[in-house]
Structure formats: C-alpha cells, structure tokens
Design an enzyme around this catalytic site. Structure first.
Site, mmCIF file in Angstrom:
data_model
loop_
_atom_site.group_PDB
_atom_site.id
_atom_site.type_symbol
_atom_site.label_atom_id
_atom_site.label_comp_id
_atom_site.label_asym_id
_atom_site.label_seq_id
_atom_site.Cartn_x
_atom_site.Cartn_y
_atom_site.Cartn_z
ATOM 1 N N ASP A 66 0.869 -1.194 0.000
ATOM 2 C CA ASP A 66 0.000 0.000 0.000
ATOM 3 C C ASP A 66 0.898 1.233 0.000
ATOM 4 O O ASP A 66 2.106 1.122 0.212
ATOM 5 C CB ASP A 66 -0.886 0.019 1.264
ATOM 6 C CG ASP A 66 -0.049 -0.180 2.526
ATOM 7 O OD1 ASP A 66 0.109 -1.335 2.938
ATOM 8 O OD2 ASP A 66 0.504 0.806 3.049
ATOM 9 N N ASP A 109 0.517 3.571 2.296
ATOM 10 C CA ASP A 109 0.187 4.112 3.612
ATOM 11 C C ASP A 109 -0.995 5.081 3.442
ATOM 12 O O ASP A 109 -1.995 4.696 2.829
ATOM 13 C CB ASP A 109 1.425 4.736 4.263
ATOM 14 C CG ASP A 109 1.272 4.845 5.771
ATOM 15 O OD1 ASP A 109 0.633 3.954 6.371
ATOM 16 O OD2 ASP A 109 1.767 5.818 6.359
HETATM 17 N N1 LIG Z 1 1.028 1.287 5.860
HETATM 18 C C1 LIG Z 1 1.542 0.420 6.735
HETATM 19 N N2 LIG Z 1 1.943 0.849 7.960
HETATM 20 C C2 LIG Z 1 2.510 -0.031 8.833
HETATM 21 N N3 LIG Z 1 2.664 -1.329 8.589
HETATM 22 C C3 LIG Z 1 2.261 -1.794 7.393
HETATM 23 N N4 LIG Z 1 2.293 -3.013 6.857
HETATM 24 C C4 LIG Z 1 1.786 -2.951 5.615
HETATM 25 N N5 LIG Z 1 1.393 -1.689 5.320
HETATM 26 C C5 LIG Z 1 1.701 -0.947 6.426
#
Ligand SMILES: Nc1ncnc2[nH]cnc12
Ligand SMILES: CSC[C@H]1O[C@H](OP(=O)(O)O)[C@H](O)[C@@H]1O
Length: 312
Positions: free
Chosen positions: A227, A229
């Site tokens: 992703d 975030d």
């Molecule tokens: N955006 C994110 N923040 C923290 N841990 C994660 N693991 C996968 N995506 C994450």
C-alpha cells in the site's frame, strides 16, 4: 507429512521468519516440528524444520521456519514474543535469518507489490516491547549502526534481481520506519516520515532486528509493499483488506523470492556467510562490562541458556 519428528539432530543455521500473508513455505519437505521453551517464554509458533536440497552438493540443508504472528495470526505486532522467537532460533543453531514483512510504501516509485531490501531502520516503537536480552543484572551494548547484514543483503539482492522480468521488481536499499501500531499512521506522521527520506513502514522490524544482533544472528529483512500508507493523494489509504489483497495477489512471487534466497544460501560457497562468523562471540565481550559480583544469578542463568559457555 502426517507426524513429523519433534526433534532434529543437527544444528540448523538458516531460518526464515514469515510475516503477514507468509505463514508457511510450501514446496519444502517438512522433517520436524520443534516446540522450544526458552527463558523468555515460548515462540509465536512451533519451528518447522524443512529440508532443502543444496543446489551445489544436492545434500539436504535444514531450514527453520517460524511464523511471526502465530499459526493463525493471533499475535499483534506489539505482542509478538520476539525474545522467545530469537532465543529459540539461536538455540537450534541459527546464524542467518531472513525475515519477511508486508510494508507500506512512503515513496511514489516503490509501488504496491514491489520488493525492497532495507539497509536502515528508524525506530518509532514506543518502548512497550521487551527489546533486549541484556538486562536484570547483565549489562551489554552491541553496535547497531548497520542493522542489516551486508553480506546476506548482497545475496538477497542478487536473488531478487534474478527474478526481475518475471514479475518481481526489487529496490536494493531504503530506510524502513518501524512504528508501534497496531493502528496505522496518521497522515501527518506519514508525511513526516517522507520528509525524513524514509522509504517504507512496518510494525515488525523492531525489536526483532536488535535481538538478532544481540544473539549474534546475521539478519536481513525482505519487504514487500502492499500500500501507499495514507500520504498518497490518489491512492486509497492503507487498510487490512488492501494489504491482504496485494499480499495474496503477489504471494507466488514472495515465495519464489524466498525460495531463491534459500537456494543461494544453501550453496557451499556461502558456508562462511551462513555460519555468521562475523558476529561470533560479539555478545561475550559486549556483556563483559558487568563484573562477576554485579551479575544476578537469574541473568547469568538466562544468558547462559542463550550463550552456552560464555559465562562459565
Ligand atoms: N502502511 C503500513 N503501515 C505499517 N505497517 C504496514 N504493513 C503494511 N502496510 C503498512
Ligand atoms: C496487516 S497490516 C500491518 C502488519 O503487516 C506487517 O506485518 P509483518 O511485518 O509481520 O509482515 C506490519 O509489520 C504489521 O504487523
């Protein structure tokens, strides 16, 4: 295998810790399942011992596999018993550890499903996770300027690039932020980490990497972005659904990547790297600062379990 053995006769030098979406390594022959009790409790899962034929000699090489969040993902990142995990692995002979992690990307060019081999960490955990073996009457300090192992990282990198063009995109370096969680970051935090130049974010690298260093185990994490975030203006913010959908869609590549790394590490030419000679006895000297009179019986007992013979 119906009833794998519960003991394994030889030292197992190589281990994999699987994270979110990587709870097992299919395609290997499981020859044993070990339940190890350590002075720091039980690990998050039994340790599976898998046999992997060495590509150079054909000899079966044992690999240990541990599931970070438990067999059913029952441990939140702050609940993972990392001291027990690392101590249990060290006790069966592990000297080289490949850790897998699903991460959020903090940079446009690191796209969901890309892989990244971090070379630095920023610690944003909150001090609620037990983070050292050296306490309670045995003080020790180990270097952590380079939290990952350069020799192992070079091997991992070579393997990742060998799969490029075959669906794998690899970034060779980057700074990983390890946050506390389990809630994801705010947008302000995400942008702050970007302003620091960080590349990716997870909740699992620490204290795992610090404990591995104290236990004299060479450690390298392989990250897979799932992703952007929550900083990205056009992408949907991180959620468990988003993480799991990318993990699921790319799990074949993740497994192929880890498999290629295990193939390479199993070659005779890497025997020196794999045996972790660079860190050998580091912790004996790191803890020598506490005079014999200052050591508590309990700390000596626990650390002697981890490092047999160091404090005789
Ligand atoms: N955006 C994110 N923040 C923290 N841990 C994660 N693991 C996968 N995506 C994450
Ligand atoms: C399910 S998203 C957050 C979770 O995913 C990562 O897990 P792991 O590092 O074990 O693959 C991240 O660190 C969080 O624990």
């Amino acid at each position: 295998m119906a009833n794998p053995a519960t003991t394994y006769p030889d030292p197992v030098q190589i281990a994999v810790i699987g994270g979110t979406g990587l709870r097992e390594l299919p395609g290997f022959t499981q020859v044993a399942t070990l339940s190890v009790e350590t002075p720091w409790g039980r690990p998050s899962s039994p340790i599976a011992i898998l046999h992997h034929p060495s590509p150079s000699s054909g000899k079966p090489i044992p690999i240990a596999f541990l599931s970070r969040h438990g067999l059913h993902h029952e441990y939140a990142p702050h609940e993972v018993p990392s001291r027990a995990n690392i101590a249990a692995l060290r006790s069966i002979g592990v000297r080289t550890l490949i850790a897998f992690s699903a991460v959020g990307s903090l940079q446009e060019e690191i796209r969901p499903r890309d892989f990244l081999i971090p070379d630095q960490i920023i610690d944003r955990t909150k001090g609620v996770r037990p983070w050292t073996f050296f306490d309670g009457g045995m003080v020790g300090h180990v270097g952590f300027a380079n939290p990952f192992d350069a020799a192992v990282s070079a091997i991992v990198s070579k393997c990742g690039h060998s799969l490029e063009g075959d669906g794998v995109k690899l970034h060779d370096s980057g700074t990983l932020v390890c946050m506390e969680g389990p809630q994801f970051s705010t947008r302000a935090e995400s942008n702050l980490y970007r302003s620091w130049g960080a590349s990716v974010i997870n909740m699992s690298a620490l204290p795992e990497a610090k404990l591995a260093r104290e236990a004299e185990i060479s450690y390298q994490m392989i990250c897979m972005a799932t992703d952007y975030d929550c900083w990205h203006s056009t992408s949907e913010s991180v959620s468990v659904e988003l993480v799991m959908s990318h993990m699921k869609a790319n799990s074949g590549n993740a497994r192929r990547f880890v498999g290629a790394v295990l193939d390479e590490l199993s070659k005779d030419e890497h025997a020196d790297v794999v045996s972790g000679g660079r860190l050998r006895e580091q912790s004996k000297y790191a803890t020598a600062m506490t005079g014999k009179e200052g050591r508590t019986e309990e700390a000596v007992k626990k650390l002697s379990w981890l490092f047999p013979g160091y404090y005789d």
